[in-house]
Design an enzyme around this catalytic site. Sequence first.
Site, PDB file in Angstrom:
ATOM      1  N   GLU A 239      52.538  37.772  61.901  1.00  0.00           N
ATOM      2  CA  GLU A 239      51.612  37.617  63.023  1.00  0.00           C
ATOM      3  C   GLU A 239      50.198  37.246  62.587  1.00  0.00           C
ATOM      4  OE1 GLU A 239      50.532  37.728  67.162  1.00  0.00           O
ATOM      5  OE2 GLU A 239      52.452  37.537  66.096  1.00  0.00           O
TER       6      GLU A 239
ATOM      7  N   CYS B 184      28.238  30.423  41.578  1.00  0.00           N
ATOM      8  CA  CYS B 184      29.146  29.854  42.584  1.00  0.00           C
ATOM      9  C   CYS B 184      28.527  28.677  43.331  1.00  0.00           C
ATOM     10  CB  CYS B 184      29.526  30.916  43.617  1.00  0.00           C
ATOM     11  SG  CYS B 184      30.267  32.411  42.967  1.00  0.00           S
TER      12      CYS B 184
ATOM     13  N   HIS C 245      36.611  38.773  44.657  1.00  0.00           N
ATOM     14  CA  HIS C 245      37.468  39.107  43.523  1.00  0.00           C
ATOM     15  C   HIS C 245      38.558  40.075  43.981  1.00  0.00           C
ATOM     16  CE1 HIS C 245      34.378  38.037  40.113  1.00  0.00           C
ATOM     17  NE2 HIS C 245      34.675  37.012  40.898  1.00  0.00           N
TER      18      HIS C 245
ATOM     19  N   HIS D  62      41.527  35.517  39.062  1.00  0.00           N
ATOM     20  CA  HIS D  62      40.087  35.544  39.341  1.00  0.00           C
ATOM     21  C   HIS D  62      39.792  36.013  40.766  1.00  0.00           C
ATOM     22  CE1 HIS D  62      36.035  33.172  38.949  1.00  0.00           C
ATOM     23  NE2 HIS D  62      35.936  34.103  39.888  1.00  0.00           N
TER      24      HIS D  62
ATOM     25  N   HIS E 117      33.160  34.112  48.452  1.00  0.00           N
ATOM     26  CA  HIS E 117      33.948  34.222  47.218  1.00  0.00           C
ATOM     27  C   HIS E 117      34.196  35.693  46.931  1.00  0.00           C
ATOM     28  CE1 HIS E 117      35.521  33.855  43.266  1.00  0.00           C
ATOM     29  NE2 HIS E 117      34.405  34.195  42.628  1.00  0.00           N
TER      30      HIS E 117
END
Length: 241
Positions: free
Chosen positions: A146, A100, A119, A202, A117
């Site tokens: 809200e 990443c 999943h 993903h 990140h």
Amino acid sequence: MSAIKDESNNDHLVQSHDPEHPANLIPALCRNFYGHGWVTGTGGGASIKRDNHIFIAPSGVQKELIQPHNIFVLQYPTPKYPPSARQYIRKPLELKPSACTPLFLAAFDRGAGCCIHTHSQWAVLVTLLVEREKGLEGCFEISNIEQIKGIPKGKGKGMMGFFDTLKIPIIENTAFEEDLTSSLEEAMEKYPDTYAVLVRRHGIYVWGDDVAKAKTQCESLDYLFQLAVEMHKLGLPWVKP
């Protein structure tokens, strides 16, 4: 600047009794995210920028078991490509750098202090629902909920309001994580006020000005994604007419 050679010798960069130190925060965040089902099976990751250092969780490890000594540290700024040009100043030799990394760097280039990140299954599901309802060019949109108030309108623009429509861009997945970078950056350009980008089938990348904001924005978005899936089951529109 030439690449740093003795990356494994700067252990002091990840040694601190301060719970707010990035090397302590990243393992704590990953344990929290594992409890949400966001980083199952070694997936996902987190990165924090402090001054001119980037702290990153390693790749391919059980995220709930990460310890401070597992953390990679990059000098910032640093090139995204090629990977060999990245300026690691601490690199645990037994672990792999996060795939990443260039995507995290894209967020830091936009002024982020933390990038996450996940999943998340809810994130994946909404990308599939958007594809079915709007096609590949559609983005996730929701209004009159809200929890939208937990998402910023954009840099220096305050937070979204109840009647605002939240839009999160979606990019297509690739075989290799790093290959998402150009699509992520294109989405950032097209949606300059966004603090998140969904990746179809993903997960999601979420960033914030600091760790607390990135975390709470990620939580708010996941709440909205789960709600959207349940609303879809009931035939309720995501954007109120």
